[in-house]
Structures are given as C-alpha cells and as structure tokens.
Design a protein around this motif. Structure first.
Motif, PDB file in Angstrom:
ATOM      1  N   MET A  15       0.830  -1.194   0.000  1.00  0.00           N
ATOM      2  CA  MET A  15       0.000   0.000   0.000  1.00  0.00           C
ATOM      3  C   MET A  15       0.872   1.254   0.000  1.00  0.00           C
ATOM      4  SD  MET A  15      -3.157  -0.928  -0.180  1.00  0.00           S
ATOM      5  CE  MET A  15      -2.621  -2.277  -1.231  1.00  0.00           C
ATOM      6  N   ALA A  16       0.283   2.358  -0.399  1.00  0.00           N
ATOM      7  CA  ALA A  16       1.042   3.594  -0.529  1.00  0.00           C
ATOM      8  C   ALA A  16       1.378   4.181   0.831  1.00  0.00           C
ATOM      9  CB  ALA A  16       0.237   4.604  -1.339  1.00  0.00           C
ATOM     10  N   ASP A  17       2.496   4.868   0.885  1.00  0.00           N
ATOM     11  CA  ASP A  17       2.938   5.574   2.080  1.00  0.00           C
ATOM     12  C   ASP A  17       3.384   6.951   1.632  1.00  0.00           C
ATOM     13  OD1 ASP A  17       4.635   6.652   4.121  1.00  0.00           O
ATOM     14  OD2 ASP A  17       4.698   4.659   5.019  1.00  0.00           O
ATOM     15  N   SER A  18       2.935   7.984   2.348  1.00  0.00           N
ATOM     16  CA  SER A  18       3.231   9.348   1.914  1.00  0.00           C
ATOM     17  C   SER A  18       4.723   9.632   1.857  1.00  0.00           C
ATOM     18  CB  SER A  18       2.548  10.351   2.855  1.00  0.00           C
ATOM     19  OG  SER A  18       2.986  10.154   4.188  1.00  0.00           O
ATOM     20  N   SER A  19       5.525   8.844   2.599  1.00  0.00           N
ATOM     21  CA  SER A  19       6.964   9.078   2.611  1.00  0.00           C
ATOM     22  C   SER A  19       7.714   8.202   1.616  1.00  0.00           C
ATOM     23  CB  SER A  19       7.514   8.818   4.023  1.00  0.00           C
ATOM     24  OG  SER A  19       7.303   7.468   4.387  1.00  0.00           O
ATOM     25  N   GLY A  20       7.030   7.267   0.973  1.00  0.00           N
ATOM     26  CA  GLY A  20       7.691   6.336   0.070  1.00  0.00           C
ATOM     27  C   GLY A  20       7.435   6.663  -1.384  1.00  0.00           C
ATOM     28  N   PRO A  21       7.922   5.798  -2.285  1.00  0.00           N
ATOM     29  CA  PRO A  21       7.696   6.020  -3.720  1.00  0.00           C
ATOM     30  C   PRO A  21       6.221   5.910  -4.066  1.00  0.00           C
ATOM     31  CG  PRO A  21       8.633   3.844  -3.322  1.00  0.00           C
ATOM     32  CD  PRO A  21       8.688   4.571  -2.019  1.00  0.00           C
ATOM     33  N   ARG A  22       5.811   6.648  -5.077  1.00  0.00           N
ATOM     34  CA  ARG A  22       4.407   6.700  -5.449  1.00  0.00           C
ATOM     35  C   ARG A  22       4.136   5.826  -6.665  1.00  0.00           C
ATOM     36  NH1 ARG A  22       2.398  12.940  -4.460  1.00  0.00           N
ATOM     37  NH2 ARG A  22       3.179  13.093  -2.322  1.00  0.00           N
ATOM     38  N   LEU A  23       2.998   5.133  -6.618  1.00  0.00           N
ATOM     39  CA  LEU A  23       2.567   4.377  -7.784  1.00  0.00           C
ATOM     40  C   LEU A  23       1.883   5.341  -8.743  1.00  0.00           C
ATOM     41  CD1 LEU A  23       1.978   1.779  -9.362  1.00  0.00           C
ATOM     42  CD2 LEU A  23      -0.100   1.511  -7.989  1.00  0.00           C
ATOM     43  N   ILE A  24       2.373   5.379  -9.965  1.00  0.00           N
ATOM     44  CA  ILE A  24       1.809   6.251 -10.990  1.00  0.00           C
ATOM     45  C   ILE A  24       1.450   5.391 -12.198  1.00  0.00           C
ATOM     46  CG2 ILE A  24       2.244   8.207 -12.520  1.00  0.00           C
ATOM     47  CD1 ILE A  24       4.213   9.281 -10.453  1.00  0.00           C
ATOM     48  N   PHE A  25       0.235   5.544 -12.686  1.00  0.00           N
ATOM     49  CA  PHE A  25      -0.174   4.794 -13.874  1.00  0.00           C
ATOM     50  C   PHE A  25      -1.192   5.621 -14.651  1.00  0.00           C
ATOM     51  CE2 PHE A  25      -3.158   3.629 -10.549  1.00  0.00           C
ATOM     52  CZ  PHE A  25      -4.393   3.585 -11.184  1.00  0.00           C
ATOM     53  N   GLU A  26      -1.398   5.237 -15.900  1.00  0.00           N
ATOM     54  CA  GLU A  26      -2.353   5.933 -16.757  1.00  0.00           C
ATOM     55  C   GLU A  26      -3.473   4.983 -17.150  1.00  0.00           C
ATOM     56  OE1 GLU A  26      -0.414   7.695 -20.091  1.00  0.00           O
ATOM     57  OE2 GLU A  26       0.933   8.940 -18.863  1.00  0.00           O
ATOM     58  N   PHE A  27      -4.673   5.565 -17.275  1.00  0.00           N
ATOM     59  CA  PHE A  27      -5.822   4.754 -17.691  1.00  0.00           C
ATOM     60  C   PHE A  27      -6.874   5.667 -18.301  1.00  0.00           C
ATOM     61  CE2 PHE A  27      -9.847   2.482 -17.090  1.00  0.00           C
ATOM     62  CZ  PHE A  27      -9.522   1.222 -17.583  1.00  0.00           C
ATOM     63  N   GLU A  28      -7.186   5.419 -19.559  1.00  0.00           N
ATOM     64  CA  GLU A  28      -8.281   6.070 -20.277  1.00  0.00           C
ATOM     65  C   GLU A  28      -8.323   7.584 -20.077  1.00  0.00           C
ATOM     66  OE1 GLU A  28     -11.967   4.075 -19.478  1.00  0.00           O
ATOM     67  OE2 GLU A  28     -11.395   2.323 -20.673  1.00  0.00           O
ATOM     68  N   GLY A  29      -7.219   8.230 -20.429  1.00  0.00           N
ATOM     69  CA  GLY A  29      -7.201   9.689 -20.452  1.00  0.00           C
ATOM     70  C   GLY A  29      -6.808  10.364 -19.157  1.00  0.00           C
ATOM     71  N   PHE A  30      -6.447   9.584 -18.138  1.00  0.00           N
ATOM     72  CA  PHE A  30      -6.043  10.177 -16.863  1.00  0.00           C
ATOM     73  C   PHE A  30      -4.775   9.505 -16.350  1.00  0.00           C
ATOM     74  CE2 PHE A  30     -10.575  11.099 -16.984  1.00  0.00           C
ATOM     75  CZ  PHE A  30     -10.624  12.422 -16.555  1.00  0.00           C
ATOM     76  N   LYS A  31      -3.953  10.301 -15.691  1.00  0.00           N
ATOM     77  CA  LYS A  31      -2.810   9.768 -14.957  1.00  0.00           C
ATOM     78  C   LYS A  31      -3.165   9.774 -13.476  1.00  0.00           C
ATOM     79  CE  LYS A  31       0.921  12.234 -14.133  1.00  0.00           C
ATOM     80  NZ  LYS A  31       2.203  12.951 -14.317  1.00  0.00           N
ATOM     81  N   TYR A  32      -2.944   8.640 -12.824  1.00  0.00           N
ATOM     82  CA  TYR A  32      -3.233   8.507 -11.399  1.00  0.00           C
ATOM     83  C   TYR A  32      -1.923   8.424 -10.629  1.00  0.00           C
ATOM     84  CZ  TYR A  32      -8.021   7.559 -12.824  1.00  0.00           C
ATOM     85  OH  TYR A  32      -9.275   7.664 -13.365  1.00  0.00           O
ATOM     86  N   GLU A  33      -1.845   9.185  -9.550  1.00  0.00           N
ATOM     87  CA  GLU A  33      -0.653   9.223  -8.705  1.00  0.00           C
ATOM     88  C   GLU A  33      -1.092   8.942  -7.267  1.00  0.00           C
ATOM     89  OE1 GLU A  33       2.735  12.489  -7.272  1.00  0.00           O
ATOM     90  OE2 GLU A  33       1.307  12.981  -8.877  1.00  0.00           O
ATOM     91  N   ILE A  34      -0.894   7.710  -6.824  1.00  0.00           N
ATOM     92  CA  ILE A  34      -1.312   7.313  -5.475  1.00  0.00           C
ATOM     93  C   ILE A  34      -0.268   7.805  -4.481  1.00  0.00           C
ATOM     94  CG2 ILE A  34      -1.818   5.374  -3.950  1.00  0.00           C
ATOM     95  CD1 ILE A  34      -2.689   3.801  -6.442  1.00  0.00           C
TER      96      ILE A  34
END
Length: 378
Positions: free
Chosen positions: A1-20
């Motif tokens: 799971m994501a942690d604000s202090s760690g690396p971020r999961l970034i992916f794209e899907f159908e016209g949007f980029k998501y940055e967890i």
C-alpha cells in the motif's frame, strides 16, 4: 500500500494519470482506500483533482471484476449532493480501482473516535444534522427509477460510520454503494448464506432472510422481501451510537447477554466484525428500542422518539428514509440558534483541533490520514 513518505505508484488509464500518494484506510474490517491525484492527459485539459481509489484484486476472481463494474453502473444512477460520486474505474496490472469523489474531512467513525479521545460527546444537534443528511441521501436512492422506467429497489446494506463522510465545510455524504442491492439488469446474485454489507449495523429482517436463504432463493432481497427500511434501521443504530458515544450493542458499562450455548448463526459474513458473528446476530435479533430509550434519558425527547421508531424490529413500524429526514428536520427547526452547516463544521473543527494536540500514538484512527495535512492542490 502507498505511504506518503515512500515512492508513489503512478499509472495511466483512459485519459487520466493517477498518482497514489497515501493510504487512507487499511483495516481488515473495511475496504482499503487510497488517496490519489487524478491528472487529465492529452488534450482533455483541466487541473488535477484529489480522488479516492478503492482497489480490488481481479486477477483470478471474475466475480470481483463484475462487482466493480456493477458498482460503477449503479453509481451512474445516483446523482445527489448527499451521495459521494463515483467517477468510474481504472485498472493497473491485476488491480481494478473504483474511482470515487474525495471530500476534505473525515469519516463519521473518525469524528466519534476523536471526540471520545478528547472526552467530548457529539452534540445532539450535530448527530441529528448528520442523520438527516444521510436520510435524505437514502430517501433519494430508495426511490430511484431505472432508465427503462422501473423501480430499482436500491438498498445500501452497509450504512455505518465508515460510509458517512463529513466535510470540514459541513457537508455530509453517504459513500460506498459497493455492497448495495438493486434491480440492475444482469446484477450478480448474492449466494445463499452470505451476509453482504456491514453486519454490525444490519437490520434484523436481513439477518433472518439470510438465515432462511436456500439454493432456490439465492438472494433474500428478491421480490421486495426487504426494502429501504432496512437502511433506516442501520441509520437508527448510527444515530444512537452518535448520541451514546459508544456502539449500542457492546456497551462498556452495561452487561449484555452473549449468545447462549447452542445458538448458532449459520451464515458467513462478507465483512469481519469485532464481536463474533454469533454474538452480534443474537444481540441484533433480540434488540428492542426500549433499551435505547432507557439509555437516552439525557437526550432531547424528539430524538428519543426518532430513534425508537427507526429501530422498530418490525420494518412496517419504521419510518421510510424520507419520513425520518422530515422528523429530524422538524427537531432541528426547534433549535436556537438554527443549525446550519457552518455550526456543524465548527464543532467538527474543534474536535479535530483537540485531537491534534494528543500524541499520534494515542490517536490511532482507522482513517490513517485523518491528522495528516492535505497536499496542496497545485
């Protein structure tokens, strides 16, 4: 799971980029919820916005994948200011994400936990205001008509403090219809003996229907056997919990009878609970609103009456959600000064400011990001 202090999961899907960028909720009793930025890409333009992602592992479970799609489809029928929006879904690897509206604030459970932490109670008007807003959202959902002109018979099935979002601006939103029953075309049927939704806030008729379900009657809500008044019971329990400052079926200062030897609840629940399912079912099936009235001697008379009717064991004697909202608004109309969103927001802010002064290790909410400053919109 994501942690604000760690690396971020970034992916794209159908016209949007998501940055967890953080994990909002990670608890076995609730859906995992992630905080993310949603950036338009390509020629769509627009600023990034904060969203909540609910991840669902779908690699080897076609039913989970279908339920994600069903949740998104149902959400397309729900356009109400008191219901958190679902924007659609996204996918990355073997994980699908339901993309949901983010409201700056906290879940009701967090507000109740923080109030308890700083030795405060939510005020009766705060509780009534929140319940009235949720009742309004439920009343809307219960009356929805499909695009083909047929009643959808929506029942949320999971009304509880972690599905009610409180905004720091005083708004209240009912979230997460992922466990809802509806009569959407081609919807997935609930298997016999499976209790969907939140067992801790389940209406007694739902428990009985699931207990009686068989292979020939695989979904206990078929044929209108259970309707939106089951959600009214759940909301009544939530209102009672706000007023008592503790979960009504597990009071700290009153002995409550456990399940007797030989009592068995032959049902499996989709969600885990702090109390065993046998004990919880036994207490819910035996619960009577007179118990609530006895413990609410300190509360305003109109609220005691509302709780009593909402928690009637026989659903025919309960409010509809719309009727419950009207009664709550009548009570709020008698309060001076008038109760507005600003007053509710101010009470929530005072609770948060007090909780923020408590050591983080003491304040350990289920909502992990409750005391974390929001990232700038940018």
């Amino acid at each position: 799971m994501a942690d604000s202090s760690g690396p971020r999961l970034i992916f794209e899907f159908e016209g949007f980029k998501y940055e967890i960028y953080d994990t909002q909720v990670l608890n076995r009793d609730y859906d995992t919820l992630l905080l993310a930025w949603r950036h338009p890409i390509g020629g769509s333009g627009g600023r990034r916005s904060r969203v909540i992602l609910k991840p669902v592992q779908v690699s080897s479970d076609s039913e989970r994948s279908e339920r994600v799609w069903e949740e998104v489809q149902l959400a397309s029928h729900l356009e109400h200011p008191g219901i958190a929006k679902v924007y659609g879904f996204a996918s990355h690897g073997n994980t699908a994400y339901v993309v949901m509206e983010h409201l700056r604030g906290c879940y009701l459970l967090t507000a109740m936990d923080f109030a308890l932490l700083v030795e405060r109670r939510l005020s009766p008007v705060f509780a009534a205001y929140v319940a009235a807003e949720v009742a309004g959202a439920l009343g809307y959902a219960h009356q929805r008509i499909s695009r083909e002109g047929h009643p959808m018979h929506i029942v949320h099935r999971a009304v509880g403090p972690m599905r009610i979002r409180l905004g720091f601006d005083g708004r209240v939103k009912l979230a997460n219809f992922g466990a809802a029953y509806s009569e959407l075309r081609d919807r997935l049927k609930t298997p016999p003996g499976l209790l969907r939704g939140d067992p801790a806030y389940c209406a007694p008729e739902v428990l009985r229907a699931v207990m009686e379900s068989t292979g020939s009657r695989a979904d206990p809500l078929i044929g209108g056997a259970i309707d939106g008044r089951a959600d009214v019971f759940s909301l009544g329990l939530v209102l009672l919990e706000m007023l008592l400052a503790e979960y009504p079926l597990d009071p700290t200062d009153t002995p409550v009878e456990g399940a007797p030897a030989g009592f068995s609840f032959p049902v499996r629940a989709e969600r885990t609970t702090q109390l065993s399912l046998d004990v919880l079912a036994y207490r819910l099936l035996r619960f009577h609103p007179s118990e609530a009235e006895r413990r609410l001697e300190f509360a305003p008379g109109p609220l005691r009456s509302i709780v009593r009717r909402a928690l009637q064991p026989d659903p025919r004697e309960r409010f509809s959600a719309a009727e419950m909202r009207e009664e709550l608004l009548v009570y709020l109309g008698t309060v001076e000064p008038p109760v507005l969103a600003d007053e509710v927001a101010a009470e929530l802010k005072a609770i948060f400011e007090a909780a923020a002064r408590v050591k983080r290790l003491t304040a350990n909410p289920i909502e992990r990001t409750a005391l974390t400053p929001d990232e700038d919109e940018g």
